[in-house]
Design a protein around this motif. Structure first.
Motif, short mmCIF file in Angstrom:
data_model
loop_
_atom_site.label_atom_id
_atom_site.label_comp_id
_atom_site.label_asym_id
_atom_site.label_seq_id
_atom_site.Cartn_x
_atom_site.Cartn_y
_atom_site.Cartn_z
N LYS A 113 4.75 8.80 14.49
CA LYS A 113 4.50 8.51 16.20
C LYS A 113 3.04 7.79 16.31
N HIS A 114 2.32 7.61 15.31
CA HIS A 114 0.98 7.14 15.55
C HIS A 114 0.64 6.07 14.68
N ARG A 115 0.71 4.82 15.06
CA ARG A 115 0.22 3.58 14.36
C ARG A 115 -1.07 3.56 13.97
N GLN A 116 -1.93 4.45 14.34
CA GLN A 116 -3.26 4.39 13.71
C GLN A 116 -3.26 5.36 12.20
N ILE A 117 -2.29 6.37 12.27
CA ILE A 117 -2.46 6.92 10.66
C ILE A 117 -1.71 6.11 9.97
N GLN A 118 -0.69 5.27 10.38
CA GLN A 118 -0.07 4.44 9.71
C GLN A 118 -0.99 3.50 9.22
N ALA A 119 -1.87 2.76 9.85
CA ALA A 119 -3.09 1.88 9.49
C ALA A 119 -3.94 2.58 8.33
N ALA A 120 -4.02 4.02 8.24
CA ALA A 120 -4.73 4.59 7.45
C ALA A 120 -3.98 4.61 6.11
N ASP A 121 -2.45 4.99 6.17
CA ASP A 121 -1.50 4.85 5.07
C ASP A 121 -1.83 3.42 4.39
N LEU A 122 -1.71 2.41 5.22
CA LEU A 122 -1.56 1.01 4.50
C LEU A 122 -2.86 0.93 3.73
N VAL A 123 -4.00 1.10 4.14
CA VAL A 123 -5.12 0.73 3.32
C VAL A 123 -5.26 1.64 2.12
N THR A 124 -4.82 3.04 2.35
CA THR A 124 -5.18 4.01 1.48
C THR A 124 -4.04 3.72 0.24
N TYR A 125 -2.79 3.41 0.37
CA TYR A 125 -1.67 2.93 -0.46
C TYR A 125 -2.21 1.92 -1.30
N LEU A 126 -2.75 0.76 -0.49
CA LEU A 126 -3.11 -0.28 -1.10
C LEU A 126 -4.10 -0.17 -2.30
N LYS A 127 -5.21 0.71 -1.92
CA LYS A 127 -6.29 1.02 -2.64
C LYS A 127 -5.70 1.71 -4.05
N GLN A 128 -4.92 2.87 -3.61
CA GLN A 128 -4.32 3.50 -4.78
C GLN A 128 -3.51 2.51 -5.70
N ARG A 129 -2.74 1.83 -5.13
CA ARG A 129 -1.80 0.92 -6.04
C ARG A 129 -2.81 0.17 -6.97
N ILE A 130 -3.90 -0.74 -6.37
CA ILE A 130 -4.56 -1.47 -6.94
C ILE A 130 -5.56 -0.68 -8.10
N ALA A 131 -5.96 0.27 -7.93
CA ALA A 131 -7.08 1.25 -8.90
C ALA A 131 -6.05 1.67 -9.86
N SER A 132 -4.55 1.90 -9.65
CA SER A 132 -3.86 2.49 -10.68
C SER A 132 -3.50 1.61 -11.83
N GLY A 133 -3.67 0.12 -11.42
CA GLY A 133 -3.38 -0.76 -12.71
C GLY A 133 -2.08 -1.08 -12.85
N ARG A 134 -0.98 -0.30 -11.83
CA ARG A 134 0.18 -0.52 -12.28
C ARG A 134 0.69 -2.13 -12.11
N ASP A 135 0.26 -2.89 -11.62
CA ASP A 135 0.64 -4.36 -11.31
C ASP A 135 -0.29 -5.19 -12.21
N ASP A 136 -1.04 -4.92 -12.76
CA ASP A 136 -2.00 -5.80 -13.96
C ASP A 136 -1.04 -6.52 -14.75
N ALA A 137 -0.08 -6.01 -15.28
CA ALA A 137 0.86 -6.98 -16.25
C ALA A 137 1.66 -8.02 -15.35
N ARG A 138 1.74 -8.22 -14.07
CA ARG A 138 2.35 -9.07 -13.28
C ARG A 138 1.44 -9.78 -12.58
N PRO A 139 1.02 -10.91 -13.08
CA PRO A 139 -0.08 -11.61 -12.22
C PRO A 139 0.05 -12.16 -10.92
N LYS A 140 1.35 -12.42 -10.42
CA LYS A 140 1.71 -12.80 -9.19
C LYS A 140 1.36 -11.71 -8.31
#
Length: 277
Positions: free
Chosen positions: A192-219
């Protein structure tokens, strides 16, 4: 003070908090801004979704949720990856424009569990406490105060009680501080709150990059990096806690032992981040 009273204080700060976790790391992200920007952020994100509905047919009311957008789940399943990336990027552009700063605090899950098993501490409250400390620290330096809104979780009641303790007695550890610049914390429904969704977008992106799970897929890794570049300049704190020495019991109160030290981390993960004032 009720929610409407809190949200009408445009001269104060407001922080929106969400979490993201994988097997190794539990992370909390905070999007901090002037309260007067919160409705503008929500309106801008609504506009992003209105445009997405016109261009790609996804309902404008769809929640902006990082994991669903990355993995093409739920309402996002019929969109092509490039379409989801485009919407994600437009949302991040809006967030970067409206945000004052971004703060990330994380916990190494297994070391935390081993070090503090049976002592009554949990990773969520530890990461949240560190996040609140940084918000309080910045607010004090700028003669400000902040209302905090977080995504609903099972620890909500406990966190509200803990905040009262932190305001009265101070936080854990040898760098204890009283969080008297945190006016209130409230847990709300992210759907119900776009502002929390904004926090979700940045936090998930940070987590995903830091995990290295996509490092083997250059694109994919390159797309992630381009997304991150939209908000990177807003990051003022980015830390992962990990024990540097084996923990030892320490009496804070007659019935408590010392929780994890705020300095027991690996420091800033990203380069070129602004120091805390």
């Amino acid at each position: 003070m009720g929610r409407e009273d809190a949200l009408s204080s445009d001269d104060r700060w407001i922080a929106f908090i969400d979490e993201s976790a994988d097997r190794d790391i539990y992370r909390i992200g905070a999007l901090v801004m002037y309260a007067g920007q919160r409705r503008l952020l929500a309106a801008d994100l609504d506009a992003v979704m209105d445009r997405a509905e016109r261009e790609f047919g996804i309902p404008a009311s769809t929640e902006l949720h990082g994991v669903d957008m990355f993995q093409g789940k739920g309402a996002w399943r019929d969109l092509q990856p490039w379409q989801r990336i485009k919407i994600y990027g437009e949302a991040l552009d809006v967030i970067a424009f409206r945000a004052g700063c971004l703060i990330f605090e994380a916990i190494e899950r297994e070391p935390f569990a081993l070090a503090y098993a049976g002592r009554g501490y949990n990773e969520h409250e530890a990461a949240l406490m560190y996040t609140l400390e940084r918000i309080d620290e910045r607010a004090r330096a700028r003669r400000q105060a902040a209302y905090v809104f977080a995504d609903e979780c099972r620890f909500a009641a406990s966190v509200v009680r803990s905040l009262e303790d932190f305001k009265r007695d101070g936080t854990w550890g040898y760098r204890s501080r009283k969080l008297d610049r945190i006016l209130k914390i409230e847990f709300i429904d992210s759907a119900k709150h776009r502002q929390i969704q904004a926090a979700d977008l940045v936090t998930y992106l940070k987590q995903r990059i830091a995990s290295g799970r996509d490092d083997a897929r250059p694109k994919v890794a390159n797309a992630n990096a381009k997304l991150w570049s939209k908000i990177e300049q807003k990051v003022v704190r980015d830390r992962v806690w990990a024990p540097t020495v084996p923990p030892a019991p320490y009496a804070l109160r007659p019935d408590a032992q010392r929780p994890p030290s705020q300095d027991g981390g690996r420091g800033l993960e990203a380069r070129g981040q602004a120091p805390l004032a």
